[in-house]
Design an enzyme around this catalytic site. Structure first.
Site, PDB file in Angstrom:
ATOM      1  N   ASP A 273     -81.737 -35.144   9.680  1.00  0.00           N
ATOM      2  CA  ASP A 273     -81.244 -33.797   9.407  1.00  0.00           C
ATOM      3  C   ASP A 273     -81.798 -33.410   8.037  1.00  0.00           C
ATOM      4  O   ASP A 273     -81.393 -33.973   7.024  1.00  0.00           O
ATOM      5  CB  ASP A 273     -79.706 -33.810   9.401  1.00  0.00           C
ATOM      6  CG  ASP A 273     -79.097 -32.477   8.945  1.00  0.00           C
ATOM      7  OD1 ASP A 273     -79.854 -31.521   8.677  1.00  0.00           O
ATOM      8  OD2 ASP A 273     -77.851 -32.399   8.863  1.00  0.00           O
TER       9      ASP A 273
ATOM     10  N   TRP B 186     -72.340 -34.346   5.808  1.00  0.00           N
ATOM     11  CA  TRP B 186     -73.187 -33.922   6.928  1.00  0.00           C
ATOM     12  C   TRP B 186     -73.585 -35.072   7.825  1.00  0.00           C
ATOM     13  O   TRP B 186     -73.555 -34.940   9.050  1.00  0.00           O
ATOM     14  CB  TRP B 186     -74.390 -33.141   6.427  1.00  0.00           C
ATOM     15  CG  TRP B 186     -73.959 -31.827   5.843  1.00  0.00           C
ATOM     16  CD1 TRP B 186     -74.087 -31.433   4.543  1.00  0.00           C
ATOM     17  CD2 TRP B 186     -73.290 -30.748   6.519  1.00  0.00           C
ATOM     18  NE1 TRP B 186     -73.540 -30.179   4.375  1.00  0.00           N
ATOM     19  CE2 TRP B 186     -73.060 -29.735   5.567  1.00  0.00           C
ATOM     20  CE3 TRP B 186     -72.869 -30.535   7.833  1.00  0.00           C
ATOM     21  CZ2 TRP B 186     -72.412 -28.525   5.883  1.00  0.00           C
ATOM     22  CZ3 TRP B 186     -72.238 -29.335   8.154  1.00  0.00           C
ATOM     23  CH2 TRP B 186     -72.020 -28.347   7.183  1.00  0.00           C
TER      24      TRP B 186
ATOM     25  N   LYS C 297     -80.873 -22.706   4.346  1.00  0.00           N
ATOM     26  CA  LYS C 297     -80.926 -23.188   2.961  1.00  0.00           C
ATOM     27  C   LYS C 297     -82.309 -22.975   2.359  1.00  0.00           C
ATOM     28  O   LYS C 297     -82.433 -22.326   1.342  1.00  0.00           O
ATOM     29  CB  LYS C 297     -80.520 -24.656   2.879  1.00  0.00           C
ATOM     30  CG  LYS C 297     -79.021 -24.861   2.847  1.00  0.00           C
ATOM     31  CD  LYS C 297     -78.434 -25.271   4.150  1.00  0.00           C
ATOM     32  CE  LYS C 297     -76.918 -25.374   4.082  1.00  0.00           C
ATOM     33  NZ  LYS C 297     -76.380 -26.130   5.200  1.00  0.00           N
TER      34      LYS C 297
HETATM   35  C1  LIG Z   1     -75.585 -26.707   6.082  1.00  0.00           C
HETATM   36  C2  LIG Z   1     -75.879 -28.010   6.695  1.00  0.00           C
HETATM   37  C3  LIG Z   1     -75.579 -28.289   8.033  1.00  0.00           C
HETATM   38  C4  LIG Z   1     -74.856 -27.301   8.926  1.00  0.00           C
HETATM   39  O1  LIG Z   1     -75.716 -26.270   9.254  1.00  0.00           O
HETATM   40  P1  LIG Z   1     -75.269 -25.123  10.271  1.00  0.00           P
HETATM   41  O2  LIG Z   1     -76.585 -24.420  10.473  1.00  0.00           O
HETATM   42  O3  LIG Z   1     -74.237 -24.300   9.581  1.00  0.00           O
HETATM   43  O4  LIG Z   1     -74.778 -25.755  11.501  1.00  0.00           O
HETATM   44  C5  LIG Z   1     -75.931 -29.519   8.521  1.00  0.00           C
HETATM   45  N1  LIG Z   1     -76.538 -30.436   7.769  1.00  0.00           N
HETATM   46  C6  LIG Z   1     -76.839 -30.203   6.477  1.00  0.00           C
HETATM   47  C7  LIG Z   1     -77.526 -31.253   5.676  1.00  0.00           C
HETATM   48  C8  LIG Z   1     -76.523 -28.978   5.900  1.00  0.00           C
HETATM   49  O5  LIG Z   1     -76.822 -28.742   4.616  1.00  0.00           O
END
Ligand SMILES: *Cc1c(COP(=O)(O)O)cnc(C)c1O
Length: 361
Positions: free
Chosen positions: A172, A102, A196
Site C-alpha cells: 500500500d 493502515w 495524497k
Molecule cells: C489514506 C490512506 C488509506 C485510505 O485511503 P482511502 O482512499 O481513503 O481508502 C490507506 N492507506 C494509506 C497508507 C493511507 O494513507
C-alpha cells in the site's frame, strides 16, 4: 487570493498550477464545448485522457512490461478487502506486517475473509518502528507478503524493501507513491489511494504483475474480480473521471519537476527543514518515531505538553498554516508534506517552529 499553507493529511495540497488547469478546462474541455465530467466515459476524449494517464504512470514509475496499470473507485480501502478475496485461496494464508493504522486496517480486513499470519507487529513499540527488511523471511506457502510503505498516521516509512523470494510482495503506497523511485519489479501488486500524492480523492491506482493476476480467484462479484477489472483496464463500469483527470495533470507536473527522483530530492529537502528544527530543539519537539524510519511525507511530533500543542496549533493557524493537528487516534502534531506541498510552505513552517521553540522552550 489568500491560499492557506496546507499540511492536510489527505485530501491534501495539489500544485497550484494543477488547480488552475482544472479551473481553466472545467467548463469547456479542450474546446469541445462541454466538460470532461459531463462527457461519456466511453468517448474518445476520456479514452485518450485515461490512457495518457496510465502511460504517464508507467513512464514516471519506470514500470517494466508484464504489469497492468489501471484505476478503480473505492479508494485504498476497497483494496484491503479485494486483495485477500482474490489472492488468498480458501485454506491458504498470507503474511501481514502490522506497522500502524493502515497496515493494521488491511490486516484486520484480510482476517475477516481468510487466514493471516502476522509477520511483524509493532504494537509493543507503539508502532514507532519497522522491521529490518534484511531480517524478513516470508512463511513458506504464503500467498503474498503485505506491507504499507508509509504509515500516514504514525509517520514511519520503509526505506528498503524485503527480499521475499517466490512469495509475491504487495504494498500500500497511498501516502508516498511517486515521492521516490521504487523498483516496481520487486512487487507483484502496488496500490495507492490517489488523494495524497497524486490528485483529488475518489480513485485508487493499481499496478499489478500479470503473472500474479493469473492467481486471482474466479467467481467473485464483478467489481471485486481482479482479473475482470484488469482485463477491462478498470473501465468495466463508470470510472472516477474527475480524479483521473486531476491525476493526469499532477503527473505532468511531476514529470516537469524531474519525475520520481526529482520528487525524492524535493521530499528530502523539505523533510530535512522540519527534522532539523526538531533536532535543534530536541526535548521541546520530540519525535515518537525510530529515526531510521522517519517518514519524508508525514512528520509527526509532540511538544512538551498538550497546552503548548494547542497554542502551537492556534498560532500556526493564525499564520495561515492548516492541517497540523495529529490524527485523533494518536494526538500531537503532524505535518504532511506530500509532493504537492511547495517548499515555501515548509520553509514557513520550519521558521514558525524555530520561533515558537525559542519563545516557549
Ligand atoms: C489514506 C490512506 C488509506 C485510505 O485511503 P482511502 O482512499 O481513503 O481508502 C490507506 N492507506 C494509506 C497508507 C493511507 O494513507
Amino acid at each position: 487570493m489568500n491560499r492557506k499553507l496546507n499540511f492536510n493529511a489527505g485530501p491534501s495540497a495539489l500544485p497550484l498550477e494543477v488547480l488552475q488547469q482544472l479551473q481553466d478546462q472545467m467548463v469547456d474541455y479542450q474546446g469541445e464545448g462541454l466538460s470532461i465530467v459531463e462527457n461519456s466515459h466511453r468517448g474518445k476524449s476520456f479514452d485518450k485522457l485515461y490512457h495518457d494517464t496510465i502511460d504517464l504512470v508507467k513512464e514516471l514509475m519506470n514500470i517494466p512490461s508484464g504489469y497492468s496499470v489501471f484505476f478503480l473507485g473505492g479508494g485504498a480501502t476497497l483494496q484491503f478487502g479485494m486483495i485477500p478475496m482474490n489472492f488468498i485461496p480458501q485454506g491458504g494464508s498470507a503474511d501481514y506486517t502490522r506497522t500502524g493504522s493502515w497496515a493494521n486496517g488491511a490486516c484486520d480486513d484480510a482476517m475477516k475473509v481468510r487466514d493471516v499470519h502476522v509477520a511483524f507487529d509493532g504494537k509493543s513499540s507503539g508502532y514507532s518502528t519497522l522491521p529490518d527488511p534484511a531480517g524478513i523471511t516470508p512463511s513458506s506457502g504464503a500467498s503474498y507478503f503485505y506491507l504499507c510503505s508509509n504509515e500516514t498516521i504514525g509517520g514511519v516509512q520503509w526505506k528498503q524493501w524485503p527480499e521475499t523470494g517466490s512469495v509475491p510482495l504487495i504494498a500500500d503506497m497511498s501516502s508516498d507513491i511517486l515521492s521516490r523511485p521504487v523498483p516496481v519489479d520487486k512487487f507483484s501488486l502496488i496500490f495507492a489511494g490517489v488523494q495524497k500524492n497524486l490528485g483529488p480523492s475518489g480513485a485508487a491506482l493499481i499496478i499489478v504483475k500479470d503473472e500474479f493476476l493469473n492467481t486471482a480467484a474466479d467467481g467473485l462479484p464483478s467489481y471485486l474480480d481482479y482479473k475482470k477489472q484488469a482485463s477491462k483496464e478498470g473501465l468495466m463500469n463508470t470510472p472516477p473521471v474527475f480524479p483521473v483527470w486531476g491525476v493526469k495533470l499532477v503527473l505532468e507536473w511531476v514529470k516537469k519537476h524531474g519525475g520520481a527522483s526529482g520528487m525524492e530530492k524535493r521530499a528530502e529537502k523539505k523533510a530535512a527543514m522540519i527534522y532539523d528544527v526538531m533536532d535543534r530543539y530536541d526535548g521541546f519537539y520530540s519525535s515518537p518515531v525510530d529515526a531510521r524510519y522517519r517518514s519524508l511525507m508525514n512528520i509527526v511530533f509532540r511538544l512538551p505538553d498538550e497546552d503548548l500543542e494547542k497554542l502551537f496549533l492556534q498560532n500556526s493557524a493564525a499564520d495561515g498554516m492548516i492541517g497540523l493537528k495529529g490524527h485523533r487516534s494518536v494526538g500531537g502534531c503532524r505535518a504532511s508534506i506530500y509532493n504537492g506541498v511547495p517548499e515555501e510552505s515548509v520553509e514557513a513552517l520550519a521558521g514558525f517552529m524555530d520561533e515558537f521553540a525559542r519563545k516557549h522552550g
